[in-house]
Design a protein around this motif. Structure first.
Motif, PDB file in Angstrom:
ATOM      1  N   THR A   1     -55.858  64.372 -20.947  1.00 39.51           N
ATOM      2  CA  THR A   1     -56.284  65.729 -21.270  1.00 39.51           C
ATOM      3  C   THR A   1     -57.746  65.707 -21.696  1.00 39.51           C
ATOM      4  O   THR A   1     -58.279  64.665 -22.079  1.00 39.51           O
ATOM      5  CB  THR A   1     -55.445  66.334 -22.420  1.00 39.51           C
ATOM      6  OG1 THR A   1     -55.594  65.523 -23.577  1.00 39.51           O
ATOM      7  CG2 THR A   1     -53.975  66.448 -22.033  1.00 39.51           C
ATOM      8  N   GLY A   2     -58.381  66.834 -21.604  1.00 42.38           N
ATOM      9  CA  GLY A   2     -59.777  66.938 -22.027  1.00 42.38           C
ATOM     10  C   GLY A   2     -60.732  67.025 -20.860  1.00 42.38           C
ATOM     11  O   GLY A   2     -60.339  66.918 -19.702  1.00 42.38           O
ATOM     12  N   ASP A   3     -61.995  67.208 -21.193  1.00 41.73           N
ATOM     13  CA  ASP A   3     -63.022  67.402 -20.170  1.00 41.73           C
ATOM     14  C   ASP A   3     -63.829  66.155 -19.849  1.00 41.73           C
ATOM     15  O   ASP A   3     -64.645  66.162 -18.950  1.00 41.73           O
ATOM     16  CB  ASP A   3     -64.000  68.504 -20.609  1.00 41.73           C
ATOM     17  CG  ASP A   3     -63.359  69.876 -20.544  1.00 41.73           C
ATOM     18  OD1 ASP A   3     -62.424  70.058 -19.746  1.00 41.73           O
ATOM     19  OD2 ASP A   3     -63.798  70.764 -21.290  1.00 41.73           O
ATOM     20  N   ASP A   4     -63.617  65.069 -20.581  1.00 42.87           N
ATOM     21  CA  ASP A   4     -64.419  63.863 -20.375  1.00 42.87           C
ATOM     22  C   ASP A   4     -63.744  62.892 -19.409  1.00 42.87           C
ATOM     23  O   ASP A   4     -63.533  61.713 -19.720  1.00 42.87           O
ATOM     24  CB  ASP A   4     -64.682  63.172 -21.716  1.00 42.87           C
ATOM     25  CG  ASP A   4     -65.510  64.039 -22.639  1.00 42.87           C
ATOM     26  OD1 ASP A   4     -66.349  64.807 -22.128  1.00 42.87           O
ATOM     27  OD2 ASP A   4     -65.315  63.949 -23.862  1.00 42.87           O
ATOM     28  N   LEU A   5     -63.425  63.360 -18.209  1.00 45.30           N
ATOM     29  CA  LEU A   5     -62.722  62.542 -17.230  1.00 45.30           C
ATOM     30  C   LEU A   5     -63.587  61.374 -16.759  1.00 45.30           C
ATOM     31  O   LEU A   5     -64.786  61.521 -16.547  1.00 45.30           O
ATOM     32  CB  LEU A   5     -62.339  63.387 -16.011  1.00 45.30           C
ATOM     33  CG  LEU A   5     -61.361  64.528 -16.246  1.00 45.30           C
ATOM     34  CD1 LEU A   5     -61.224  65.380 -14.989  1.00 45.30           C
ATOM     35  CD2 LEU A   5     -60.010  63.978 -16.661  1.00 45.30           C
ATOM     36  N   VAL A   6     -62.944  60.221 -16.590  1.00 43.03           N
ATOM     37  CA  VAL A   6     -63.613  59.067 -15.978  1.00 43.03           C
ATOM     38  C   VAL A   6     -62.897  58.636 -14.702  1.00 43.03           C
ATOM     39  O   VAL A   6     -63.448  57.898 -13.898  1.00 43.03           O
ATOM     40  CB  VAL A   6     -63.735  57.872 -16.949  1.00 43.03           C
ATOM     41  CG1 VAL A   6     -64.608  58.238 -18.137  1.00 43.03           C
ATOM     42  CG2 VAL A   6     -62.383  57.370 -17.395  1.00 43.03           C
ATOM     43  N   TRP A   7     -61.656  59.097 -14.509  1.00 42.19           N
ATOM     44  CA  TRP A   7     -60.865  58.764 -13.323  1.00 42.19           C
ATOM     45  C   TRP A   7     -59.843  59.860 -13.088  1.00 42.19           C
ATOM     46  O   TRP A   7     -59.241  60.361 -14.039  1.00 42.19           O
ATOM     47  CB  TRP A   7     -60.149  57.425 -13.535  1.00 42.19           C
ATOM     48  CG  TRP A   7     -59.243  57.024 -12.417  1.00 42.19           C
ATOM     49  CD1 TRP A   7     -59.581  56.323 -11.304  1.00 42.19           C
ATOM     50  CD2 TRP A   7     -57.832  57.290 -12.309  1.00 42.19           C
ATOM     51  NE1 TRP A   7     -58.476  56.145 -10.505  1.00 42.19           N
ATOM     52  CE2 TRP A   7     -57.391  56.725 -11.111  1.00 42.19           C
ATOM     53  CE3 TRP A   7     -56.913  57.967 -13.117  1.00 42.19           C
ATOM     54  CZ2 TRP A   7     -56.065  56.798 -10.689  1.00 42.19           C
ATOM     55  CZ3 TRP A   7     -55.593  58.051 -12.702  1.00 42.19           C
ATOM     56  CH2 TRP A   7     -55.177  57.468 -11.495  1.00 42.19           C
ATOM     57  N   VAL A   8     -59.660  60.213 -11.816  1.00 40.68           N
ATOM     58  CA  VAL A   8     -58.594  61.155 -11.446  1.00 40.68           C
ATOM     59  C   VAL A   8     -57.944  60.703 -10.148  1.00 40.68           C
ATOM     60  O   VAL A   8     -58.588  60.081  -9.301  1.00 40.68           O
ATOM     61  CB  VAL A   8     -59.095  62.615 -11.260  1.00 40.68           C
ATOM     62  CG1 VAL A   8     -59.607  63.191 -12.546  1.00 40.68           C
ATOM     63  CG2 VAL A   8     -60.101  62.725 -10.151  1.00 40.68           C
TER      64      VAL A   8
END
Length: 125
Positions: free
Chosen positions: A34-41
């Motif tokens: 969760t959250g906006d600081d994604l590093v991988w999807v």
């Protein structure tokens, strides 16, 4: 071997997620969850799965992963109802080659994603 899921490194993961949502992909997993600081999807549309990851997330572990903007990567994606899909996205993306019938019987078109990767969509009758 059972499957292949490319993990593509990008400079702006939020813009990449937005672009691939235009194509009908949805996030199935992410880090963080969760959250906006994604590093991988991981994103999927039907049976097609693609992973996207920031360069920074592996900079210390695998510094060999680097490139200039764009690259020599073409993702070839088979789908059905190509005409309808093309009509739905053609005004929202950069079309490199419009719909055309190939010598091997496929109908194809190619676009450029927001990271300068080429996506070719094909329907084989």
């Amino acid at each position: 071997m059972e499957s292949l899921s490319p993990n593509i490194f990008v400079t702006d993961i939020k813009a990449t997620v937005s672009f691939y949502r235009l194509l009908g992909f949805e996030i199935t997993m992410s880090v963080p969850e969760t959250g906006d600081d994604l590093v991988w999807v991981m994103m999927a549309n039907g049976k097609v799965t693609v992973m996207f990851q920031t360069f920074e997330s592996l900079a210390n572990d695998l510094p060999q992963i680097n490139r200039t903007y764009g690259g020599s990567l073409l993702l070839y994606i088979n789908l059905t109802n190509i005409q309808s899909f093309f009509e739905g996205i053609k005004d929202k993306v950069t079309v490199l080659k419009g719909l055309e019938k190939t010598f091997y019987g496929a109908t194809e078109f190619s676009i450029l994603d927001n990271n300068n990767y080429v996506l070719t969509f094909a329907e084989h009758e």
